[in-house]
Scaffold this active site. Structure first.
Site, PDB file in Angstrom:
ATOM      1  N   HIS A  97      22.886  12.135  57.849  1.00 19.67           N
ATOM      2  CA  HIS A  97      23.119  12.962  59.028  1.00 19.67           C
ATOM      3  C   HIS A  97      23.499  14.391  58.661  1.00 19.67           C
ATOM      4  O   HIS A  97      23.263  15.312  59.442  1.00 19.67           O
ATOM      5  CB  HIS A  97      24.179  12.314  59.914  1.00 19.67           C
ATOM      6  CG  HIS A  97      23.657  11.143  60.678  1.00 19.67           C
ATOM      7  ND1 HIS A  97      23.946  10.907  62.006  1.00 19.67           N
ATOM      8  CD2 HIS A  97      22.845  10.127  60.302  1.00 19.67           C
ATOM      9  CE1 HIS A  97      23.341   9.807  62.406  1.00 19.67           C
ATOM     10  NE2 HIS A  97      22.671   9.313  61.377  1.00 19.67           N
ATOM     11  N   HIS A 265      17.629   1.853  56.993  1.00  8.71           N
ATOM     12  CA  HIS A 265      18.180   0.684  57.673  1.00  8.71           C
ATOM     13  C   HIS A 265      18.106  -0.587  56.827  1.00  8.71           C
ATOM     14  O   HIS A 265      18.370  -1.681  57.323  1.00  8.71           O
ATOM     15  CB  HIS A 265      17.462   0.483  59.008  1.00  8.71           C
ATOM     16  CG  HIS A 265      17.771   1.555  60.001  1.00  8.71           C
ATOM     17  ND1 HIS A 265      17.054   1.728  61.162  1.00  8.71           N
ATOM     18  CD2 HIS A 265      18.721   2.528  60.000  1.00  8.71           C
ATOM     19  CE1 HIS A 265      17.549   2.759  61.842  1.00  8.71           C
ATOM     20  NE2 HIS A 265      18.557   3.252  61.144  1.00  8.71           N
TER      21      HIS A 265
END
Length: 722
Positions: A97, A265
């Protein structure tokens, strides 16, 4: 709503971040906000004036930092316990992020400055609880001090985490330098509210390409796309379109995009095991007693399974702390149905899952849960292009791991610029095209002889200066791309850009390239040297003698070293310094000039002095007389400033948007101008600088300041000598 691609939205936040409180833009929103340039001169940096971060980093114990981060990953703290005893997923999310806010359009965002520590990023809903990751890293930052920037540490944490869980990483480069205040130059979008509807940035909801050209996320407050679906409505096919657009806007192709989605993920989990209404406010408006941390959860009770991040709850794989092929096996083996998380968020869960494929609870291994997928994960299955790529990944885990490792390296290093900025033993030897490689140039040639040949080659002063400026002005301090080094102005696409006046450019290069060959110098060096020659000639005409400093050694890039498509975003659509503004741009030229100045790293004074000097040198686009407030063109004088402050001249707006400066007594037209000229006399703050240089005692200072600012632009990309 109009197509966002043609709106020409202002690339900087003109008052948007500062129009509250008592900032003047609160009352006069159309006034020119110079704050994005004041940041360069603001005393926010606590370092000593002689501190050299690049040199400091070289003294760092690189392996020690790596090892300390690795040890931290499994040292679970009671105030924020690790999922399954491993902080890997949290640290990967932090690095992701931090880097993921980068956008190719203007190079802003990204991990390169450590800006995730500040508003608005530290309080975005997509970054919920990443403040805890930074606090966990603080002991390491404290230990290594100035040489280890937050920017490096937040980018490194995820890389170490991947290695600790079994991925063979591609490498890592240190060298990022921190900012110490929010970056007020970044416009994150015109949305009316965080995570609101797409009204502020998308013209056609079904066409992701109509998203505002200046942003790279589907909603304000997100890094990429809403994990629940566009506007929170699950639709994997539509989400796939937004995934493709948002990742493309940070220079990722379909394979890289799929690899990052899958690999991101493969480990870790999302958190939303309790009602979102029970969670406190973000750090920017949190309680004083929370010590700067946000999203307070009174019911956490020291349990990892009670953390809160996105509101989605669950892990994507059966072994969330191991780098394996479980994600793709689960995605393609099962059918998936929509469910709601305990926090009320949409997520996908498998139908009739086998017990052995369930996920152990983050705190209690005796409890098992269904794995989950977000709408973006389902897009990998539904979209035919992503599906094909992911099927290949599923069948060849080694290939997938290599593609991911390279994509991760690109994600976390995209805004660092050329490899000259990479420091440390973990830097890969391979040159990657997205690093805009430039070969080393020769610095051992007779500069004086080259200058003599330049003077005698038949080029005008204005042509030499304008070409050097056009070559250097592409530099972006945001991601350290562009600039004069490499002489890419002679290659596609830059040689054909309208703003570079292709016919004039070809004429100039036909004169300078033989000189470069004769002296065994790079064309990049000779272009800059020619600009210096032109300026020295203009100084001599002013009756002064000042030499323009020159550092040789630039290299010449080739077509093979140039990702032409990725350079399209560097094309100037406006250049207030040369008084050129593309007719289809709706933003005011003076605002785009501020944007250009900020990307070049200029202060207000440097912008003012460069504009004033370039005007009197006659470097305006196409040889136009707009803004050339002098009767002695080609002389480096203060005439631009003196005429702007001359009350014997009055200003008159014309129907075509230009202006005339007329003599008050006779009414005769003296000069022509644009708003990018007259703003220097009409804006109170800019006028103070104009008056400074218009003073009789500052003529010499003007020349010296102009030369210094010119050299700053010409050398902005000389990371090889900095």
């Amino acid at each position: 709503m109009t197509d966002a691609k043609t709106t020409g939205r202002c690339p900087v936040s003109h008052g948007g971040n500062t129009s509250t409180g008592n900032h003047p833009t609160k009352w006069w929103p159309e006034s020119l906000n110079l704050d994005i340039l004041r940041q360069h001169g603001a005393p926010t940096n606590p370092m000593s004036p002689d501190y050299n971060h690049k040199e400091a980093v070289k003294s760092l114990n690189f392996q020690g930092v790596w090892d300390d981060v690795k040890a931290l990953l499994t040292d679970s703290q009671p105030w924020w316990p690790a999922d399954w005893g491993h902080y890997g997923g949290l640290m990967i999310r932090l690095s992701w992020h931090a880097a993921g806010s980068y956008r190719l359009a203007d190079g802003r965002g990204g991990a390169g400055t450590g800006n995730i520590r500040f508003e608005p990023l530290n309080s975005w809903p997509d970054n919920a609880s990443l403040d805890k990751a930074c606090r966990l890293l603080w002991p390491i930052k404290k230990k290594y001090g100035n040489a280890l920037s937050w920017a490096d540490l937040t980018a490194l944490a995820g890389t170490v985490a991947y290695e600790s869980m079994g991925l063979k990483v591609f490498g890592f480069g240190f060298g990022r330098e921190d900012v110490y205040a929010p970056e007020i130059d970044i416009n994150w979008g015109g949305d009316s509210e965080i995570l609101g509807e797409t009204d502020g940035r998308v013209a056609d909801l079904n066409d992701a390409n109509t998203m505002d050209e200046g942003v790279a996320a589907s909603h304000l407050g997100l890094i990429y796309v809403n994990p629940e679906g566009v506007n929170g409505n699950p639709d994997p096919a539509l989400t796939a379109k937004y995934v493709r657009t948002t990742f493309a806007r940070m220079a990722m192709n379909d394979e890289e995009t799929a690899a990052l989605t899958v690999g991101g993920h493969t480990v870790g989990k999302a958190h939303g095991a309790m009602a979102a209404d029970n969670i406190g406010k973000e750090p920017s408006i949190g309680r004083m007693e929370d010590a700067g941390l946000g999203w307070h959860n009174p019911d956490a009770k020291g349990k990892a399974n009670q953390h809160f991040t996105s509101g989605i709850e669950g892990a994507w794989t059966s072994n969330p702390t191991q780098w394996d092929d479980g994600y793709l096996k689960l995605l393609f083996e099962y059918e998936w149905e929509l469910k709601k998380s305990p926090a009320g968020a949409w997520q996908w869960e498998p139908v009739d899952i086998k017990e052995e494929h369930k996920v152990p609870d983050a705190s209690d291994p005796d409890i098992k849960h269904n794995p989950i997928m977000t709408d973006a994960d389902m897009a990998m299955k539904v979209d035919p292009i992503y599906n094909k790529i992911c099927q290949k990944f599923k069948d060849d885990h080694e290939y997938f791991s290599e593609v991911f490792a390279r994509a991760w390296f690109k994600l976390t290093h995209r805004d660092m610029g050329p490899k000259d900025n990479y420091i440390g033993p973990f830097v890969p030897q391979e040159d990657l095209i997205w690093q805009d490689p430039i070969p080393a140039g020769n610095s051992d040639y007779d500069i004086a002889a080259a200058k003599k040949d330049i003077k005698n080659c038949g080029l005008s002063l204005a042509d030499m200066v304008a070409t050097a400026w056009d070559s250097a002005r592409t530099y972006r301090g945001s991601d350290k791309r562009g600039g004069a080094n490499g002489a890419r102005i002679r290659l596609a696409p830059q040689k054909d850009w309208q703003g570079n006046e292709p016919e004039r450019l070809a004429k100039v290069l036909s004169k300078l390239e033989p000189i470069a060959k004769k002296h065994n110098a790079s064309v990049a060096d000779i272009i800059v040297l020619a600009g210096n020659v032109g300026i020295e000639q203009a100084i001599e005409k002013a009756g002064k003698s000042v030499k323009v400093p020159f550092t040789p050694g630039r290299g010449d890039a080739t077509d093979e070293m140039t990702d032409a498509e990725s350079f399209d975003v560097l094309e100037p659509k406006s250049d207030g310094f040369r008084n050129w503004h593309h007719s289809d741009r709706q933003s005011k030229p003076e605002i785009l000039m501020l944007d250009r100045a900020q990307l070049l790293g200029l202060t207000i004074a440097e912008m003012v002095v460069l504009v004033g000097g370039l005007r009197v040198l006659g470097t305006t686009y196409g040889g136009s007389k707009l803004g050339v407030f002098t009767d002695n063109e080609g002389v480096l004088s203060t005439d631009f400033f003196e005429n702007l402050t001359d009350m014997g001249l009055s200003w008159h707006a014309m129907e075509d948007g230009s202006y005339e400066l007329r003599e008050r007594d006779s009414g005769s037209i003296k000069y022509f101008a644009t708003s990018a000229d007259l703003v220097f006399g009409s804006n109170a703050a800019l006028r103070t600088y104009v008056e400074h240089y218009a003073q009789d005692d500052n003529k010499d200072k003007f020349i010296n300041d102009f030369v210094a600012a010119w050299c700053k632009v010409m050398d902005a990309d000389r990371f090889d000598v900095k």
